[in-house]
Write an enzyme that holds these catalytic residues in place. Structure first.
Site, mmCIF file in Angstrom:
data_model
loop_
_atom_site.group_PDB
_atom_site.id
_atom_site.type_symbol
_atom_site.label_atom_id
_atom_site.label_comp_id
_atom_site.label_asym_id
_atom_site.label_seq_id
_atom_site.Cartn_x
_atom_site.Cartn_y
_atom_site.Cartn_z
ATOM 1 N N ASP A 10 0.790 -1.251 0.000
ATOM 2 C CA ASP A 10 0.000 0.000 0.000
ATOM 3 C C ASP A 10 0.817 1.295 0.000
ATOM 4 O O ASP A 10 0.497 2.226 0.751
ATOM 5 C CB ASP A 10 -0.946 0.016 1.217
ATOM 6 C CG ASP A 10 -1.950 -1.128 1.214
ATOM 7 O OD1 ASP A 10 -1.958 -1.920 0.272
ATOM 8 O OD2 ASP A 10 -2.733 -1.235 2.187
ATOM 9 N N LYS A 108 -7.051 -5.012 -2.811
ATOM 10 C CA LYS A 108 -7.772 -5.527 -1.638
ATOM 11 C C LYS A 108 -8.686 -4.460 -1.072
ATOM 12 O O LYS A 108 -8.457 -3.265 -1.278
ATOM 13 C CB LYS A 108 -6.786 -6.031 -0.587
ATOM 14 C CG LYS A 108 -5.821 -4.966 -0.133
ATOM 15 C CD LYS A 108 -4.791 -5.529 0.817
ATOM 16 C CE LYS A 108 -3.899 -4.445 1.346
ATOM 17 N NZ LYS A 108 -4.611 -3.401 2.099
ATOM 18 N N CYS A 153 -1.756 -2.930 7.662
ATOM 19 C CA CYS A 153 -1.639 -3.828 6.509
ATOM 20 C C CYS A 153 -0.331 -4.610 6.471
ATOM 21 O O CYS A 153 -0.322 -5.780 6.090
ATOM 22 C CB CYS A 153 -1.890 -3.048 5.221
ATOM 23 S SG CYS A 153 -3.626 -2.516 5.139
HETATM 24 C C1 VGL Z 1 -4.518 0.492 5.795
HETATM 25 C C2 VGL Z 1 -6.111 1.331 7.215
HETATM 26 C C3 VGL Z 1 -7.067 1.231 6.221
HETATM 27 C C4 VGL Z 1 -3.081 0.108 5.590
HETATM 28 C C5 VGL Z 1 -5.468 0.375 4.810
HETATM 29 O O1 VGL Z 1 -2.618 0.081 4.432
HETATM 30 O O2 VGL Z 1 -2.399 -0.159 6.609
HETATM 31 N N1 VGL Z 1 -4.845 0.956 6.991
HETATM 32 N N2 VGL Z 1 -6.739 0.754 5.022
#
Ligand code: VGL
Ligand code: ZN
Length: 199
Positions: A10, A108, A153
């Site tokens: 991410d 995701k 994540c």
């Molecule tokens: C994430 C919160 C919501 C992450 C993704 O990438 O850690 N955290 N969505």
């Protein structure tokens, strides 16, 4: 010997300074992650990829605020500001990320009713993303993780990777955390106890 893959979690605009769910120093890791990409044979990226109105957004639940937790049918869920909306600029990879070498991008969080922190399973811990099968089918037995956020994540991906039988390392210097109520320390401890190599 089984192959090795780098899984970059991410590294998207919304998790970097100026983004909707900015992680402090999130953009600082880009040069280091790029070095790791250069030095690893196989590269996989994950991309948080939510439809508008996703159930992990506080804006979808009346009377709630971001960073509060609610109970969902699959368990506790932290609520977030709207982020990483499919096709938005915020959902794009950081512009400095050397992403072209990636052999696979795992998206995701695309089901409205369920969030997905881990690159391997959605937050019900049952619905697979297909990543474990992909890696195993390709003879990849060992993974290194880097990216955002350390305590969500990255950590849930690492814990699931160990459970799926992968030799798993996390490059903590190539991660940054959100840190809600000490969640970075708590998740680092959980990873260490689960057998994740922290480097
Ligand atoms: C994430 C919160 C919501 C992450 C993704 O990438 O850690 N955290 N969505
Ligand atoms: Zn998300």
């Amino acid at each position: 010997m089984a192959g090795e893959a780098l899984v970059v979690i991410d590294l998207q605009n919304d998790f970097c300074p100026g983004g909707a769910l900015a992680v402090t120093g999130g953009d600082e890791i880009v040069p280091l992650v790029n070095d790791m990409i250069r030095n690893t044979e196989h590269v996989v990226l994950t991309q948080d990829w939510h439809p508008a109105g996703h159930s992990s957004f506080a804006s979808s639940h009346q009377g709630t605020k971001p960073f509060e937790a609610i109970t969902m049918p699959y368990g506790e869920q932290t609520l977030w500001p709207d982020h990483c909306i499919q096709g938005s600029l915020g959902a794009d990879f950081h512009s400095g990320l050397a992403w072209t070498k990636a052999e696979l991008v795992v998206r995701k969080g695309f089901r409205t009713a369920i969030d997905s922190y881990s690159a391997f399973f959605e937050n019900d811990h049952k619905t697979p993303t297909g990543l474990a099968g992909y890696l195993k089918e390709r003879g990849i037995g060992s993974i290194i993780l880097a990216g955002l956020a350390t305590d969500f994540c990255v950590a849930y991906s690492a814990l699931d990777a160990v459970k799926q039988g992968f030799e798993t390392s996390v490059r903590l210097d190539a991660c940054r955390g959100i840190n809600l109520n000490g969640s970075v320390d708590a998740m680092v401890k959980r990873m260490r106890e689960a057998g994740v190599k922290l480097v």
